[in-house]
Design a protein around this motif. Sequence first.
Motif, PDB file in Angstrom:
ATOM      1  N   GLY A 104      -1.947  -8.831  -5.534  1.00  0.00           N
ATOM      2  CA  GLY A 104      -0.370  -9.188  -6.202  1.00  0.00           C
ATOM      3  C   GLY A 104       0.444  -7.822  -6.831  1.00  0.00           C
ATOM      4  N   GLU A 105      -0.628  -7.200  -6.942  1.00  0.00           N
ATOM      5  CA  GLU A 105      -0.265  -6.057  -7.223  1.00  0.00           C
ATOM      6  C   GLU A 105       0.488  -5.107  -7.106  1.00  0.00           C
ATOM      7  N   HIS A 106       1.434  -4.127  -7.415  1.00  0.00           N
ATOM      8  CA  HIS A 106       1.588  -2.907  -6.119  1.00  0.00           C
ATOM      9  C   HIS A 106       2.142  -3.308  -4.084  1.00  0.00           C
ATOM     10  N   ASP A 107       1.576  -4.897  -4.239  1.00  0.00           N
ATOM     11  CA  ASP A 107       2.475  -5.765  -3.228  1.00  0.00           C
ATOM     12  C   ASP A 107       0.874  -5.876  -2.599  1.00  0.00           C
ATOM     13  N   PHE A 108      -0.668  -5.255  -3.310  1.00  0.00           N
ATOM     14  CA  PHE A 108      -1.668  -5.467  -2.372  1.00  0.00           C
ATOM     15  C   PHE A 108      -2.448  -6.588  -2.845  1.00  0.00           C
ATOM     16  N   TRP A 109      -3.153  -7.077  -1.886  1.00  0.00           N
ATOM     17  CA  TRP A 109      -3.813  -8.420  -1.763  1.00  0.00           C
ATOM     18  C   TRP A 109      -5.340  -8.023  -1.209  1.00  0.00           C
ATOM     19  N   ALA A 110      -6.224  -8.005  -2.144  1.00  0.00           N
ATOM     20  CA  ALA A 110      -7.776  -8.007  -1.789  1.00  0.00           C
ATOM     21  C   ALA A 110      -8.892  -6.776  -2.384  1.00  0.00           C
ATOM     22  N   LYS A 132       9.136  -3.686  -5.790  1.00  0.00           N
ATOM     23  CA  LYS A 132       9.586  -2.917  -5.648  1.00  0.00           C
ATOM     24  C   LYS A 132      10.144  -1.674  -6.638  1.00  0.00           C
ATOM     25  N   GLU A 133      10.109  -1.891  -7.787  1.00  0.00           N
ATOM     26  CA  GLU A 133      10.196  -0.951  -8.570  1.00  0.00           C
ATOM     27  C   GLU A 133       8.927  -0.016  -9.100  1.00  0.00           C
ATOM     28  N   ASP A 134       7.611  -0.819  -9.295  1.00  0.00           N
ATOM     29  CA  ASP A 134       6.294  -0.794  -9.071  1.00  0.00           C
ATOM     30  C   ASP A 134       6.451   0.528  -8.118  1.00  0.00           C
ATOM     31  N   GLN A 135       6.598   0.309  -6.681  1.00  0.00           N
ATOM     32  CA  GLN A 135       6.631   0.985  -5.357  1.00  0.00           C
ATOM     33  C   GLN A 135       6.947   1.962  -5.790  1.00  0.00           C
ATOM     34  N   ALA A 136       7.795   2.121  -6.070  1.00  0.00           N
ATOM     35  CA  ALA A 136       8.843   3.098  -6.008  1.00  0.00           C
ATOM     36  C   ALA A 136       8.755   4.956  -6.196  1.00  0.00           C
ATOM     37  N   ASP A 137       7.201   4.986  -7.639  1.00  0.00           N
ATOM     38  CA  ASP A 137       6.682   6.231  -7.495  1.00  0.00           C
ATOM     39  C   ASP A 137       5.366   5.905  -7.300  1.00  0.00           C
TER      40      ASP A 137
END
Length: 185
Positions: A115-121, A42-47
Motif C-alpha cells: 500500500g505504500e505510494h498506493d502500490f501493491w505487490a 496522496k501527500e506521499d505521491q505529491a513529490d
Amino acid sequence: RQPERPFFLTVGFFRPHTPYVSPKPYYDLYPLEKMRVVTGVKEDQADIPAPGLMSYKREQDALTDDLRRQALQAYYASISFLDAQVGRVIDALDRLDLARKTIIVFTSDHGYHLGEHDFWAKVSLRDESSRVPLIIRVPGKQPAVCDSLIELLDLYPTVASLCGLAVPARLQGKNIAPMFDNPRH
C-alpha cells in the motif's frame, strides 16, 4: 546419508506469493483490527514524478480499508507460514548433524509493496519492491547486522569463497565473506 561429503541443497518456497494461502493458526497471529493500512498516500505521491506512479493499477481502486487489512493479514500469515517451513529445514539439518558445517543463505526474489505510494505487490523500482531479505549463516561466525549495500550478485563469489572454491575474476559480484569477521568492512 554421507555426512562428510559436501552437498548443495536449494530449497525454494512459493509463498508468500499470491494467492496468500496459509493454515488458519497463522492468520490468528495477525488480528484484522491490528492491521494498519497506509495513510497519507496522496501527500506521499505529491513529490513522485508521473513516470514513478505508472505502476499503479486501476483494480486497486476497489480496495477498501477492510480489504487492505485482509490483504495485510493474509500476507503476514503467509510469511509466518514460510518462516515455519524454513524452520523445518533448519531442524532437519540439526537432526542430521549437518548444521554445524552448513552455510545457510536465505533471500527472496523481490521486495513487496503493501500500500505504500498506493502500490501493491512487486510493481516498481522503489525501495519496497527492490530490497530483499538476506540472511547468511556461516558456521563458526557470530551473528551480526551489516548496513552495507549488498547485491544478490555477491552471493556466488561469497559462497564459493566460503567453500574454498576459486572465485573467477570476471564476476560482477563481490566476495563479502570478510564482512562475517567485521560487519563494518
